[in-house]
Design an enzyme around this catalytic site. Structure first.
Site, PDB file in Angstrom:
ATOM      1  N   ARG A 244       0.859  -1.180   0.000  1.00  0.00           N
ATOM      2  CA  ARG A 244       0.000   0.000   0.000  1.00  0.00           C
ATOM      3  C   ARG A 244       0.894   1.228   0.000  1.00  0.00           C
ATOM      4  O   ARG A 244       1.950   1.208   0.629  1.00  0.00           O
ATOM      5  CB  ARG A 244      -0.877   0.041   1.263  1.00  0.00           C
ATOM      6  CG  ARG A 244      -2.150  -0.796   1.177  1.00  0.00           C
ATOM      7  CD  ARG A 244      -3.207  -0.108   0.331  1.00  0.00           C
ATOM      8  NE  ARG A 244      -4.441  -0.866   0.195  1.00  0.00           N
ATOM      9  CZ  ARG A 244      -4.722  -1.710  -0.796  1.00  0.00           C
ATOM     10  NH1 ARG A 244      -3.851  -1.951  -1.733  1.00  0.00           N
ATOM     11  NH2 ARG A 244      -5.882  -2.326  -0.864  1.00  0.00           N
ATOM     12  N   GLU A 273      -1.967   8.146  -4.586  1.00  0.00           N
ATOM     13  CA  GLU A 273      -2.641   7.603  -5.775  1.00  0.00           C
ATOM     14  C   GLU A 273      -3.969   8.328  -5.949  1.00  0.00           C
ATOM     15  O   GLU A 273      -4.631   8.611  -4.959  1.00  0.00           O
ATOM     16  CB  GLU A 273      -2.905   6.105  -5.591  1.00  0.00           C
ATOM     17  CG  GLU A 273      -1.639   5.279  -5.667  1.00  0.00           C
ATOM     18  CD  GLU A 273      -1.905   3.783  -5.569  1.00  0.00           C
ATOM     19  OE1 GLU A 273      -2.999   3.331  -5.974  1.00  0.00           O
ATOM     20  OE2 GLU A 273      -1.021   3.084  -5.097  1.00  0.00           O
ATOM     21  N   HIS A 291      -0.093   0.276  -9.792  1.00  0.00           N
ATOM     22  CA  HIS A 291      -0.965  -0.539  -8.927  1.00  0.00           C
ATOM     23  C   HIS A 291      -1.649  -1.677  -9.705  1.00  0.00           C
ATOM     24  O   HIS A 291      -2.876  -1.765  -9.744  1.00  0.00           O
ATOM     25  CB  HIS A 291      -2.016   0.335  -8.227  1.00  0.00           C
ATOM     26  CG  HIS A 291      -2.474  -0.255  -6.923  1.00  0.00           C
ATOM     27  ND1 HIS A 291      -2.848   0.513  -5.856  1.00  0.00           N
ATOM     28  CD2 HIS A 291      -2.618  -1.544  -6.509  1.00  0.00           C
ATOM     29  CE1 HIS A 291      -3.208  -0.272  -4.849  1.00  0.00           C
ATOM     30  NE2 HIS A 291      -3.061  -1.531  -5.232  1.00  0.00           N
TER      31      HIS A 291
HETATM   32  N1  LIG Z   1      -0.345  -4.243  -5.389  1.00  0.00           N
HETATM   33  C1  LIG Z   1      -1.559  -4.742  -5.419  1.00  0.00           C
HETATM   34  O1  LIG Z   1      -2.263  -4.637  -6.426  1.00  0.00           O
HETATM   35  C2  LIG Z   1      -2.095  -5.482  -4.228  1.00  0.00           C
HETATM   36  C3  LIG Z   1      -3.003  -6.535  -4.450  1.00  0.00           C
HETATM   37  C4  LIG Z   1      -3.456  -7.240  -3.340  1.00  0.00           C
HETATM   38  C5  LIG Z   1      -3.042  -6.882  -2.058  1.00  0.00           C
HETATM   39  N2  LIG Z   1      -2.190  -5.839  -1.886  1.00  0.00           N
HETATM   40  C6  LIG Z   1      -1.745  -5.448  -0.537  1.00  0.00           C
HETATM   41  O2  LIG Z   1      -0.782  -6.377  -0.064  1.00  0.00           O
HETATM   42  C7  LIG Z   1      -0.745  -6.319   1.367  1.00  0.00           C
HETATM   43  C8  LIG Z   1      -0.647  -7.716   1.955  1.00  0.00           C
HETATM   44  O3  LIG Z   1      -1.779  -8.489   1.581  1.00  0.00           O
HETATM   45  P1  LIG Z   1      -1.961  -9.981   2.136  1.00  0.00           P
HETATM   46  O4  LIG Z   1      -3.115 -10.561   1.414  1.00  0.00           O
HETATM   47  O5  LIG Z   1      -0.675 -10.695   2.144  1.00  0.00           O
HETATM   48  O6  LIG Z   1      -2.379  -9.649   3.658  1.00  0.00           O
HETATM   49  P2  LIG Z   1      -2.310 -10.624   4.926  1.00  0.00           P
HETATM   50  O7  LIG Z   1      -3.270 -10.061   5.914  1.00  0.00           O
HETATM   51  O8  LIG Z   1      -2.452 -12.046   4.500  1.00  0.00           O
HETATM   52  O9  LIG Z   1      -0.806 -10.426   5.460  1.00  0.00           O
HETATM   53  C9  LIG Z   1      -0.344  -9.241   6.041  1.00  0.00           C
HETATM   54  C10 LIG Z   1       0.634  -9.612   7.146  1.00  0.00           C
HETATM   55  O10 LIG Z   1       1.273  -8.437   7.615  1.00  0.00           O
HETATM   56  C11 LIG Z   1       1.477  -8.576   9.016  1.00  0.00           C
HETATM   57  N3  LIG Z   1       1.727  -7.238   9.548  1.00  0.00           N
HETATM   58  C12 LIG Z   1       0.847  -6.241   9.762  1.00  0.00           C
HETATM   59  N4  LIG Z   1       1.490  -5.135  10.169  1.00  0.00           N
HETATM   60  C13 LIG Z   1       2.808  -5.438  10.203  1.00  0.00           C
HETATM   61  C14 LIG Z   1       3.979  -4.705  10.552  1.00  0.00           C
HETATM   62  N5  LIG Z   1       3.930  -3.419  10.909  1.00  0.00           N
HETATM   63  N6  LIG Z   1       5.170  -5.356  10.505  1.00  0.00           N
HETATM   64  C15 LIG Z   1       5.235  -6.651  10.146  1.00  0.00           C
HETATM   65  N7  LIG Z   1       4.165  -7.390   9.814  1.00  0.00           N
HETATM   66  C16 LIG Z   1       2.963  -6.790   9.842  1.00  0.00           C
HETATM   67  C17 LIG Z   1       0.240  -9.264   9.502  1.00  0.00           C
HETATM   68  O11 LIG Z   1       0.442  -9.922  10.737  1.00  0.00           O
HETATM   69  C18 LIG Z   1      -0.028 -10.257   8.356  1.00  0.00           C
HETATM   70  O12 LIG Z   1       0.563 -11.524   8.610  1.00  0.00           O
HETATM   71  C19 LIG Z   1      -1.980  -5.517   1.763  1.00  0.00           C
HETATM   72  O13 LIG Z   1      -1.575  -4.193   2.051  1.00  0.00           O
HETATM   73  C20 LIG Z   1      -2.816  -5.495   0.526  1.00  0.00           C
HETATM   74  O14 LIG Z   1      -3.634  -4.359   0.489  1.00  0.00           O
HETATM   75  C21 LIG Z   1      -1.690  -5.144  -2.950  1.00  0.00           C
END
Ligand SMILES: NC(=O)c1ccc[n+]([C@@H]2O[C@H](COP(=O)([O-])OP(=O)(O)OC[C@H]3O[C@@H](n4cnc5c(N)ncnc54)[C@H](O)[C@@H]3O)[C@@H](O)[C@H]2O)c1
Length: 317
Positions: A244, A273, A291
């Site tokens: 993000r 964005e 993105h």
């Molecule tokens: N680029 C894109 O188009 C796109 C697409 C999908 C998801 N995303 C983003 O990817 C990210 C991850 O998605 P996901 O499905 O793996 O989520 P998820 O919830 O499966 O995993 C996120 C992990 O981050 C950990 N976490 C939270 N805060 C933290 C911190 N400060 N330090 C260390 N660990 C921390 C949580 O415990 C969790 O295990 C999200 O921000 C999501 O919005 C981006």
């Protein structure tokens, strides 16, 4: 039963819903006309991606709505708790795009270590007149194999990234606020698989051991990577943010790129964005994508069919 897929849905999703006798409308209705449209057409399910906002006023003005669905992960554009308090079901497809995002991370990493982002900017301008100079500029590439990848956030996407990294021959380390360890199952084309157990380590250790760092944490109030964290990294590190905007401080990133602390960055998400900072856009050491982490045909198919099966089970029960 009627579904309005206001930000689109894959054909596979439409087929699955149609097969269950559910009509799917794929017209994109403007935000201000949405409540009228939903009420006039007796829509049961509103499906959105990130463009359409589903706020309290829309929820209040559409009493016939039963389900709100988000194709993808983040629900920032939906008032989830309010919708649930009004008896609506809110669904999403958290795992459908993890692999797509992970592959994009590696597109940035493989590109970054061979300067593809910069070569693609300069070859069209100077490729015919300064070929040998460009060849020299991009001569000091690096390999990923044998290097250490630090994964910050070891959830769905972080683990998919780990699978690719292990396949490439990288050492994988990870840090997560809530996860102590995870078993990563790397599947091969012929049905063989290998399990790797990875224990997470404190963030400080990850920062000073990693050759490359990739972020997979949700949006949060503070930067996860700011001036202090850049200071803890190895010199010449590569960093990718496909999580993000706002997870990395872009000001601190530009400083770190200018000082040489960071060799290159790959950004798919931006603090502002859809109008990213011009300082980010114009920096030759940043590999840029708008993105598109989840934007593969395979992910859109999985999103569509996953939404369809959830909708069918909600509406038919
Ligand atoms: N680029 C894109 O188009 C796109 C697409 C999908 C998801 N995303 C983003 O990817 C990210 C991850 O998605 P996901 O499905 O793996 O989520 P998820 O919830 O499966 O995993 C996120 C992990 O981050 C950990 N976490 C939270 N805060 C933290 C911190 N400060 N330090 C260390 N660990 C921390 C949580 O415990 C969790 O295990 C999200 O921000 C999501 O919005 C981006």
């Amino acid at each position: 039963m009627k579904v309005l897929a206001n930000d689109g849905i894959s054909q596979s999703g439409i087929n699955a819903l149609n097969d269950a006798g559910i009509e799917v409308i794929t017209t994109t209705v403007a935000q201000e006309q949405l409540s009228n449209y939903i009420n006039a057409h007796h829509i049961d399910v509103l499906l959105v991606r990130s463009a359409t906002k589903v706020r309290k006023d829309l929820i209040d003005s559409c009493p016939g709505l039963k389900v709100i669905g988000r194709g993808g992960v983040g629900m920032d554009n939906i008032d989830v708790e309010y919708a649930q308090s009004k008896g609506l079901k809110v669904i999403n497809t958290p795992a459908a795009s993890s692999q797509s995002v992970a592959e994009l991370v590696f597109a940035h990493l493989f590109g970054g270590v061979r300067f593809l982002h910069d070569a693609n900017r300069n070859m069209p301008l100077d490729g015919d007149s300064k070929f040998n100079a460009l060849k020299k500029n991009y001569a000091n590439g690096n390999e990923l194999r044998g290097k250490t990848l630090g994964i910050v956030g070891f959830g769905r996407i972080g683990r998919e990234v780990a699978k690719i990294a292990l396949g490439v021959g990288m050492k994988v380390i990870a840090s997560d606020m809530f996860i102590d360890k995870a078993t990563i199952k790397v599947d091969f084309f012929d049905g063989q698989s290998v399990d790797f157990e990875i224990n997470t380590i404190p963030m400080d250790e990850l920062l000073n051991q990693s050759d490359f760092i990739t972020l997979h944490v949700p949006a949060q109030e503070d930067y996860v990577i700011g001036e202090k964290q850049f200071g803890q990294m190895k010199d010449g590190v590569g960093i990718v943010n496909a999580a993000r905007g706002g997870v990395i401080s872009e000001v601190a990133l530009i400083h770190a790129l200018e000082s040489g602390k960071v060799a290159f960055a790959g950004l798919d998400t931006f603090e502002s964005e859809p109008t990213p900072s011009v300082h980010v856009l114009m920096n030759g050491r940043i590999s840029l994508t708008p993105h598109i982490g989840a934007a593969t045909n395979e992910a859109q198919d999985r999103i569509g069919t996953e939404l369809a099966s959830q909708i069918v089970s909600i509406l038919k029960n």
